[in-house]
Each structure stands twice: as C-alpha cells, then as structure tokens.
Design an enzyme around this catalytic site. Structure first.
Site, PDB file in Angstrom:
ATOM      1  N   LEU A  91       0.865  -1.176   0.000  1.00 42.99           N
ATOM      2  CA  LEU A  91       0.000   0.000   0.000  1.00 42.99           C
ATOM      3  C   LEU A  91       0.907   1.233   0.000  1.00 42.99           C
ATOM      4  CD1 LEU A  91      -3.052   0.377   0.204  1.00 42.99           C
ATOM      5  CD2 LEU A  91      -2.800   0.467   2.696  1.00 42.99           C
ATOM      6  N   HIS A 108      -6.519  -3.769 -11.348  1.00 39.08           N
ATOM      7  CA  HIS A 108      -7.075  -4.682 -10.342  1.00 39.08           C
ATOM      8  C   HIS A 108      -7.979  -5.698 -11.047  1.00 39.08           C
ATOM      9  CE1 HIS A 108      -8.266  -5.938  -6.357  1.00 39.08           C
ATOM     10  NE2 HIS A 108      -9.492  -6.043  -6.835  1.00 39.08           N
TER      11      HIS A 108
HETATM   12  C1  GRF Z   1      -2.662  -8.885 -11.649  1.00 34.48           C
HETATM   13  O1  GRF Z   1      -3.760  -9.739 -11.631  1.00 34.48           O
HETATM   14  C2  GRF Z   1      -3.068  -7.489 -11.251  1.00 34.48           C
HETATM   15  O2  GRF Z   1      -4.375  -7.180 -11.596  1.00 34.48           O
HETATM   16  C3  GRF Z   1      -2.933  -7.528  -9.754  1.00 34.48           C
HETATM   17  O3  GRF Z   1      -1.812  -8.332  -9.507  1.00 34.48           O
HETATM   18  C4  GRF Z   1      -1.633  -9.256 -10.578  1.00 34.48           C
HETATM   19  C5  GRF Z   1      -0.222  -9.103 -11.052  1.00 34.48           C
HETATM   20  O4  GRF Z   1       0.144 -10.097 -11.966  1.00 34.48           O
HETATM   21  N1  GRF Z   1      -2.841  -6.193  -9.225  1.00 34.48           N
HETATM   22  P1  GRF Z   1       1.517  -9.985 -12.743  1.00 34.48           P
HETATM   23  O5  GRF Z   1       2.635  -9.895 -11.700  1.00 34.48           O
HETATM   24  O6  GRF Z   1       1.472  -8.772 -13.615  1.00 34.48           O
HETATM   25  O7  GRF Z   1       1.624 -11.249 -13.541  1.00 34.48           O
END
Ligand code: GRF
Length: 199
Positions: A91, A108
């Site tokens: 955060l 997200h």
């Molecule tokens: C993704 O699903 C994103 O939405 C979330 O964390 C995940 C990261 O995946 N915030 P990556 O490390 O980009 O493969």
C-alpha cells in the site's frame, strides 16, 4: 513521457507493457522497474528488456513512509512523470501519493468496488458472480479505490474453473493496461472531482 513500473511478482503485466512499447503501442518510455521483492520475476523481465531494475528491501526501513521515500528518491534519478503499479503488493503511503498526485495507475482483477484486496479473482469465482472483469484506476491512499479510468467485464461461464477464469482475466489485463497507459501518457485522461474522464 517517462514512467516507472512497480511490481512485486511474476510481472506478466509488466511483460505485456514492455511488448506494447516495442510494438509502438505505448508512446512513452519505461525508464525503470522497481520491486520490493528480490526474487520477483518482474525484475528478470526488466533485465531481459534492458530496462534498469531496482530492488529495494523493505527490511532496511522502519516504516512504510521511509521505504517509500527511498523508492521516490530512486525514481527521481530517472525523471519519472508517472508511475504504473503492476502487481505491486504494498500500500503506498500518503507521502508517495503526494509526490505523484493523480499520476499513479493500478490494475485490479475485478470490477471495483467489488472484490477489493489480494484475492479478487478467487473471491469473485467463489461468490459465483455472473460477471467479473478488470479495472484500471488512479491510486489514492485507500486500497483499490480512486478514480476509475477503464473497466472491462467478462462473464464467468458455468464450465469455468478458477484457473480458466484467472487465465481470461490476465489476458484481458494484458490487453487493456497497455491501452490505458498509452492514453494516459498522451494526456488523454483527465482527473477532476474524483472522476477520470477519457478525453
Ligand atoms: C494482476 O492480476 C493485477 O491485476 C494484480 O496483480 C496481478 C499481477 O500479476 N494487481 P503480474 O505480476 O502482472 O503477472
């Protein structure tokens, strides 16, 4: 426009961003990738693409803000205009956000404000919702809040498993995050009154 990516994990979104830059689909320069996890595969993606990679250990700092001050100090060396969070599991402090007001993006894996938190895909799946999706938003101090720039939905089909849903969500993320980053970098997103307007 110069930007940084902050990532804590496998970095598949980072990789999609790197590929979009190479393909000319994001007209901005990714100057540095920063991680709070030494073994984050995101750092490896950066190295393979010849992008400076920086690991900063949270263990070296007393609290969230002093860690964030160290990150911001590194970002300053790279003249960053905006920041992209891609699976960054920390955060951000008010200090960090204050250094880049309305200039930090996050993705997200749900239709916010539903299913905030670190297990959004699983939570949506277990709730058996008919529709879920992906949200790109501006980062504010509250977790998974802030003006929404783009949302795209996808149905959860009866035959979906958690794994198939994860795959569909990530595929969608990898398409829409580069699109939004490019719009943002080209000044096509305006933030006012807590809302993001796609110009
Ligand atoms: C993704 O699903 C994103 O939405 C979330 O964390 C995940 C990261 O995946 N915030 P990556 O490390 O980009 O493969």
């Amino acid at each position: 426009m110069n930007f940084a990516v902050l990532a804590s994990g496998r970095g598949s979104n980072l990789q999609a961003i790197i590929e979009a830059i190479k393909a000319g689909k994001i007209k901005a320069d990714l100057k540095v990738v920063v991680s709070d996890k030494k073994d984050a595969y995101a750092l490896e993606h950066a190295r393979q693409a010849g992008i400076p990679d920086v690991f900063i250990s949270p263990k070296d700092f007393q609290d969230r803000e002093s860690f964030d001050r160290a990150v911001v100090e590194r970002l300053r060396e790279f003249n960053i205009d905006f920041v992209v969070l891609a699976g960054y599991m920390r955060l951000l402090s008010g200090y960090f956000i204050g250094q880049y007001p309305n200039k930090i993006l996050n993705i997200h894996p749900s239709l916010l404000p539903d299913f905030k938190g670190a297990h959004a895909i699983k939570d949506a799946f277990e709730h058996s919702v008919a529709v879920t999706g992906v949200t790109v938003h501006i980062v504010v101090e509250e977790m998974d809040a802030g003006p929404i720039i783009k949302q795209e939905s996808l149905p959860i089909e009866p035959h979906d498993t958690l794994e198939s849903l994860e795959e569909k969500i990530h595929k969608l993320e990898h398409r829409i995050y580069p699109e939004v980053i490019d719009l943002f970098a080209r000044g096509h997103v305006e933030i006012g009154n807590g809302k993001a307007i796609d110009l």
